[in-house]
Design a protein around this motif. Structure first.
Motif, short mmCIF file in Angstrom:
data_model
loop_
_atom_site.label_atom_id
_atom_site.label_comp_id
_atom_site.label_asym_id
_atom_site.label_seq_id
_atom_site.Cartn_x
_atom_site.Cartn_y
_atom_site.Cartn_z
N PRO A 9 5.18 -10.01 67.11
CA PRO A 9 5.10 -8.55 67.04
C PRO A 9 3.79 -8.04 67.62
O PRO A 9 2.94 -8.81 68.09
N ASN A 10 3.61 -6.72 67.58
CA ASN A 10 2.34 -6.12 68.00
C ASN A 10 1.24 -6.45 66.99
O ASN A 10 1.51 -6.64 65.80
N ARG A 22 5.07 -12.17 74.88
CA ARG A 22 6.41 -11.75 74.45
C ARG A 22 7.36 -11.66 75.64
O ARG A 22 8.50 -12.13 75.58
N ASP A 43 13.56 -9.96 68.90
CA ASP A 43 12.32 -9.22 69.07
C ASP A 43 11.92 -8.66 67.70
O ASP A 43 12.57 -7.75 67.18
N THR A 44 10.87 -9.21 67.12
CA THR A 44 10.48 -8.79 65.77
C THR A 44 10.02 -7.33 65.72
O THR A 44 10.05 -6.71 64.65
N ARG A 45 9.62 -6.77 66.86
CA ARG A 45 9.22 -5.36 66.87
C ARG A 45 10.40 -4.47 66.51
O ARG A 45 10.26 -3.50 65.74
#
Length: 403
Positions: A307-308, A322, A338-340
């Motif tokens: 993530p960010n 990523r 994508d965990t974001r």
């Protein structure tokens, strides 16, 4: 000169007078009143012979109509016996007893003729419909439609075809996902990753075990990645684990946050700088090697991207990693999470709050701006767990912990 005895006129005078009188008598006078005469038909009284003839004619007509209707009905029953039997069975849930008639060859031929007739009628109707459609299309394309309309029509048809292909691809993808993530009670799930996986994997393991009795393997280790293989070699660890456990069907990987550094040169010498072409080539090769080991054992790979991050420099490094991980895993037919997106942030800015539809706010990240909070771990774990297509025979209530 002779004179008339009556009027004592000369003879020539009498003759002229007589002729004049005769001519006046031949003139037809027309009366100013004209009478209209209407001819009324008068019916003759019917005789007994005429009545008998009419009665006989009516009886003959009725007999003819009755015989014709009965004959047509029998022929239709003879030809449509199968359809009649099916209709009665479906409507009244009763069987029609044609057992005595079925032994007759003539009756059996009626069923064959009826079936053949229905097939030919269907074929004929389809041929007529096709001909009509082709005729209409030909007329419209060559005579009715303008060039501008035809161009617009082609664009619309192209869009429709594209939409149909997208739907077909979506269905194929969904079916493939179900097959690739299928599990039963004898299968196992393998978790590999760093400290972020250490927080997520135990939740999925517990749900699999408690609800389905499915076992799992968790080799997550903090401060590990694909850059420093001398400290921990994930490629070798995953290869050995798959070779020694034939029950593993799914490999879940969460690596990357510990990798944005210069890489030791595998051939010796100076370090390879981060983001250089050589560094990226080696890193991609290590991702591919892990996927190749899994595919060799028919194991599905599910890879989570980082993530960010709160710190700006680290966040920029995660953006690069990523994109690299997503490209390489997808290119080698693996699946990416994508965990974001799961945490409600599709951009590149850090956010530690997930806003729910009801307005509630969930804190998903820990105070260090890197790891997940307990709620964040469960959200990620639930997303992984929902990917699994677990056999109904395994038995489960389908519930997970409340977030």
């Amino acid at each position: 000169m002779q004179t008339s005895k009556r009027r004592k006129l000369p003879a020539y005078r009498r003759q002229k007078q007589r002729k004049k009188y005769i001519r006046s008598q031949t003139v037809t006078t027309v009366s100013p009143k004209i009478s209209n005469t209407v001819v009324m038909p008068v019916a003759e009284p019917a005789t007994e012979q005429t009545q008998q003839t009419g009665t006989r004619s009516n009886k003959q007509q009725f007999r003819f109509v009755f015989i014709a209707v009965t004959s047509i009905t029998l022929v239709l029953v003879w030809l449509m016996q199968n359809s009649i039997s099916a209709y009665i069975q479906l409507t009244y849930h009763r069987n029609v007893d044609f057992s005595q008639l079925k032994s007759s060859k003539l009756w059996h031929k009626g069923a064959l003729f009826g079936t053949l007739l229905n097939e030919n009628i269907s074929t004929l109707n389809q041929s007529i419909n096709d001909f009509n459609q082709n005729l209409i299309a030909h007329f419209n394309d060559h005579y009715a439609y303008t060039p501008a309309f035809l161009a617009q029509k082609k664009l619309e048809e192209a869009e429709k075809e594209k939409h149909r292909q997208q739907i077909a691809q979506k269905v194929i993808k969904e079916n493939t996902l179900k097959m690739d993530f299928s599990l039963d009670k004898n299968d196992q799930v393998f978790f590999a990753g760093d400290s972020m996986m250490q927080g997520v994997a135990p939740h999925v393991q517990r749900w699999l075990s408690e609800q389905y009795g499915i076992k799992s393997v968790n080799l997550s280790k903090q401060s590990t990645g694909l850059t420093y293989t001398r400290f921990f070699d994930w490629d070798k660890t995953i290869k050995d684990t798959l070779n020694n456990n034939a029950n593993i069907k799914i490999l879940v990987v969460f690596l990357g946050p510990n990798d944005p550094w210069d890489m030791p040169n595998p051939n010796g010498g100076s370090f390879i700088r981060f983001k250089t072409q050589e560094w990226e080539s080696i890193y991609r090769g290590r991702i591919k090697s892990i996927i190749d080991h899994a595919q060799k054992h028919q194991v599905t790979v599910l890879w989570l991207t980082p993530p960010n991050m709160r710190r700006g420099k680290l966040n920029e490094q995660m953006v690069y990693l990523r994109e690299l991980i997503h490209d390489e895993v997808s290119k080698n037919h693996g699946y990416v999470i994508d965990t974001r997106e799961i945490l409600g942030n599709n951009g590149t800015e850090f956010s530690d709050i997930l806003m729910e539809e009801n307005g509630n706010k969930i804190k998903t990240r820990s105070a260090d701006g890197i790891h997940f909070s307990l709620q964040g771990q469960k959200i990620i774990a639930k997303h992984i767990f929902d990917r699994f297509n677990i056999s109904p025979q395994t038995g489960a209530d389908g519930k997970t912990d409340e977030l």
